[in-house]
Design an enzyme around this catalytic site. Structure first.
Site, PDB file in Angstrom:
ATOM      1  N   TYR A 115       0.801  -1.225   0.000  1.00  0.00           N
ATOM      2  CA  TYR A 115       0.000   0.000   0.000  1.00  0.00           C
ATOM      3  C   TYR A 115       0.836   1.279   0.000  1.00  0.00           C
ATOM      4  O   TYR A 115       0.823   2.054  -0.941  1.00  0.00           O
ATOM      5  CB  TYR A 115      -0.938   0.011   1.214  1.00  0.00           C
ATOM      6  CG  TYR A 115      -1.885  -1.153   1.257  1.00  0.00           C
ATOM      7  CD1 TYR A 115      -2.945  -1.244   0.359  1.00  0.00           C
ATOM      8  CD2 TYR A 115      -1.708  -2.179   2.171  1.00  0.00           C
ATOM      9  CE1 TYR A 115      -3.805  -2.317   0.382  1.00  0.00           C
ATOM     10  CE2 TYR A 115      -2.569  -3.260   2.199  1.00  0.00           C
ATOM     11  CZ  TYR A 115      -3.620  -3.324   1.310  1.00  0.00           C
ATOM     12  OH  TYR A 115      -4.462  -4.399   1.326  1.00  0.00           O
ATOM     13  N   PRO A 133     -11.889  -0.805  -2.914  1.00  0.00           N
ATOM     14  CA  PRO A 133     -13.072  -1.489  -3.438  1.00  0.00           C
ATOM     15  C   PRO A 133     -14.355  -0.736  -3.108  1.00  0.00           C
ATOM     16  O   PRO A 133     -14.379   0.163  -2.256  1.00  0.00           O
ATOM     17  CB  PRO A 133     -13.052  -2.847  -2.714  1.00  0.00           C
ATOM     18  CG  PRO A 133     -11.711  -2.929  -2.047  1.00  0.00           C
ATOM     19  CD  PRO A 133     -11.284  -1.521  -1.798  1.00  0.00           C
ATOM     20  N   HIS A 159      -8.274   0.596   1.226  1.00  0.00           N
ATOM     21  CA  HIS A 159      -7.988  -0.779   1.578  1.00  0.00           C
ATOM     22  C   HIS A 159      -6.834  -0.982   2.548  1.00  0.00           C
ATOM     23  O   HIS A 159      -6.677  -2.068   3.125  1.00  0.00           O
ATOM     24  CB  HIS A 159      -7.678  -1.538   0.280  1.00  0.00           C
ATOM     25  CG  HIS A 159      -8.009  -2.992   0.333  1.00  0.00           C
ATOM     26  ND1 HIS A 159      -7.878  -3.759   1.465  1.00  0.00           N
ATOM     27  CD2 HIS A 159      -8.461  -3.828  -0.628  1.00  0.00           C
ATOM     28  CE1 HIS A 159      -8.227  -5.006   1.193  1.00  0.00           C
ATOM     29  NE2 HIS A 159      -8.582  -5.076  -0.070  1.00  0.00           N
ATOM     30  N   SER A 176     -11.823 -12.622  -5.232  1.00  0.00           N
ATOM     31  CA  SER A 176     -12.005 -12.631  -3.789  1.00  0.00           C
ATOM     32  C   SER A 176     -13.426 -13.012  -3.440  1.00  0.00           C
ATOM     33  O   SER A 176     -14.373 -12.570  -4.078  1.00  0.00           O
ATOM     34  CB  SER A 176     -11.697 -11.257  -3.201  1.00  0.00           C
ATOM     35  OG  SER A 176     -11.800 -11.303  -1.788  1.00  0.00           O
TER      36      SER A 176
END
Length: 636
Positions: A115, A128, A353, A567
């Site tokens: 990240y 997301p 995220h 996922s």
């Protein structure tokens, strides 16, 4: 997935990363005091797998993805890597030493690599979206009543967090690490020139929600003294925002969608002004962002097979806002939690995220949805004694204004290149698969493999997120769905010569599902290969060693080029989670298996004519139907 899944959205020249969750049971009810962190001190440390085991598994993972010549070359590299006192042994020992001094040998490395070191925008590539079921709007304040219930539900969830009253998530009989819950609210990612960070306001210090409307931001105090505002008072306060909202200023929130170094530079410029600094403090410390959106435009595409057009619209709102002419500028993408509510009933969440995987976020979403009943009966209350929400006004230099305009153009380019749609397969759900004594997750993953092979005639490097939260500070590792067994299964299914009987195909399917199930178990127990390989690579970089050719090998790079980025985020509600594809020639696929149906969100980029969510869904329906037919008609 820094170095693991390079996200390349061509029009916007993005390269970033995404990590996602799998198969963790969460609960939105039955809370009890002081339970959330009760098991934290007893969680085991993340293991360092055996070096020989990892390299053996690595070769098995590579074999179905590359040709024989490349495979033989990679075998030679592995042999050299494993030689006594070679690079593999040296780097593996560095991890073992690190594991003796760190709570989790990977955690800090992973946060940075996956990240904070990435310079790519967070929107689409990292953050997301979760689409809620569309709600009916029966009067002009209907969406404000819904929004008021959202606020009150989040505040109740925050109280559960603050009192540690959320029960420990479990995987079977194993308790899971709960620290990700502590970063969901009052939190924000902060851009820095080289490496970002996440800040979380101290418990009990924040009394406001940030409301976005018309691309502007308002501080809505949710307390009157020590008393929480009633839902009726919240409606009245938000009405003041709507009556006061004129989009006269620049859309500063667009900057949060920019390249991280560019945004860090602009944030530094903003901080030179005291009013701007106060604005940023108010935004970054807010409990969460509530985005009051205008109605999104209707889709111009004909629905594909199994598509839920209304959910597709909601998903696009939650992922990116459908462009700056719609709601993309009505966001602050750095906030960990943003909840979007449109005037015509589209609602959901966009989350940054870096702070958490899907299960803690899904737990918050489930809690909100389960508390929505009766929101239509909320009556606006007199709130004349309350100060109206304060609009954040900015002092912007010409340079910052120019960057806002450029960031808006870049954001629109990113948005226009993403094709995202939601689908429901209602032929059967997880209950049918369980009756066959097979894993629903592995079954669906094999359907993805068969679908991709039919569309593109090769086995795709595939990422499925496996949770490692059984270990302290654990997050994820990669479940590699493309295997030798899956390759044999899909090739038998698509063979034009029909050389395999149905019984043989069923046998191959069972073996592929079993192989995937076993690898999933190994992954959640800390025995997968990808984080181990990444750890050795990072150990080499940190100690100034020359990278072994294993990490530069084209086979290794291709294995990380995830054409299927997938996922599972289970929920009993009709939640559609969505994210962008990891690579420009791939798909982003999230799924929510329910008892009698399977919910999917599928994305690809428009600039690649070879990929299309509608085509993927049509072939996926065929795959799922054929797999059902095999188990119900074939005889071994």
């Amino acid at each position: 997935m820094w170095g693991l899944a390079l996200r390349q959205i061509p029009k916007a020249k993005i390269v970033a990363s995404l990590v996602r969750p799998i198969m963790v049971k969460t609960s939105a009810a039955h809370y009890r005091p002081l339970s959330m962190l009760a098991k934290q001190d007893s969680l085991p440390p993340l293991p360092v797998p055996s070096l020989q085991q990892t390299m053996d598994k690595y070769l098995l993972a590579i074999k179905p993805l590359v040709d024989e010549e490349d495979y033989e070359y990679t075998k030679d590299l592995v042999k050299d890597f494993l030689k006594p006192n070679g690079d593999g042994e040296v780097l593996h020992n560095k991890l073992l030493q690190r594991a003796k001094t760190e709570k989790n040998w990977l955690a800090a490395w992973w946060d940075n690599a996956a990240y904070f070191d990435s310079r790519s925008p967070v929107v689409i590539t990292t953050s997301p979206g979760l689409a809620f079921p569309k709600f009916p709007v029966t009067d002009k304040t209907g969406h404000l009543k819904y929004a008021a219930r959202v606020i009150s539900s989040v505040l109740k969830f925050k109280d559960l967090l603050d009192t540690e009253a959320i029960p420990v998530d479990m995987m079977g009989k194993s308790p899971l690490c709960m620290v990700q819950y502590l970063k969901l609210l009052c939190s924000c990612r902060i851009p820095q020139p080289v490496r970002d960070e996440v800040v979380v306001a101290p418990k009990g210090t924040v009394k406001h929600v940030l409301v976005a409307h018309n691309n502007e931001f308002y501080v809505l105090n949710v307390f009157d003294g020590s008393q929480l505002l009633s839902e009726g008072e919240l409606v009245a306060q938000m009405e003041k925002i709507l009556n006061n909202s004129e989009s006269l200023e620049e859309a500063v929130g667009v900057l949060t969608s920019a390249d991280r170094t560019i945004w860090a530079k602009q944030r530094k410029r903003l901080l030179k002004d005291n009013q701007n600094k106060a604005n940023l403090d108010a935004i970054e410390n807010a409990i969460f962002v509530l985005c009051l959106d205008k109605p999104p435009p209707p889709s111009t595409q004909a629905p594909s097979v199994m598509e839920m057009p209304s959910s597709s619209i909601t998903a696009r709102q939650c992922l990116h806002g459908d462009g700056t002419s719609c709601n993309s500028a009505n966001r602050w993408f750095d906030k960990i939690t943003q909840i979007c509510v449109s005037e015509d009933g589209h609602a959901g969440m966009c989350y940054e995220h870096s702070a958490a995987e899907g299960p803690p976020v899904a737990a918050l979403c489930n809690y909100i949805i389960e508390n929505l009943d009766g929101h239509q009966e909320i009556e606006p209350a007199q709130a004349n004694h309350l100060k109206p929400p304060s609009k954040l006004r900015w002092n912007l230099t010409n340079k910052v204004k120019e960057e806002i305009q450029q960031s808006a153009a870049d954001l629109d380019s990113m948005v226009s290149d993403i094709d995202l749609r939601c689908f429901v397969y209602d032929g059967y759900g997880k209950d049918f698969v369980k009756k066959q004594k097979m894993s629903p997750d592995a079954w669906i993953q094999m359907a993805f493999q068969l679908t991709f092979y039919r569309l593109h005639n090769h086995n795709p490097p595939t990422y499925e997120t496996g949770s490692t939260r059984k270990f302290v500070l654990g997050r994820t590792d990669t479940i590699r769905s493309a295997s030798i067994a899956s390759s044999e299964f899909v090739k038998a299914m698509v063979s034009p010569n029909k050389t395999a009987s149905n019984a043989e195909k069923l046998d191959l399917m069972r073996k592929a599902i079993e192989a995937h199930t076993n690898y999933t178990k190994e992954t959640v127990n800390g025995q997968a290969i990808d984080r181990h390989l990444l750890g050795m690579k990072l150990a080499a970089i940190e100690s100034g060693m020359k990278l072994h050719e294993l990490f530069i090998d084209s086979s290794y790079q291709y294995a990380l080029h995830y054409k299927l980025s997938t996922s599972q985020v289970p929920s009993n509600h009709e939640l559609f989670l969505s994210f962008g594809p990891a690579v420009p020639d791939g798909y982003g696929v999230c799924y929510n298996p329910q008892k009698g149906k399977i919910i999917f969100g599928v994305s690809s980029v428009n600039s690649n004519p070879e990929t299309n969510p509608g085509h993927f869904a049509a072939y996926l329906q065929r795959s799922l139907d054929e797999m059902q037919l095999l188990v119900t008609t074939a005889r071994l």
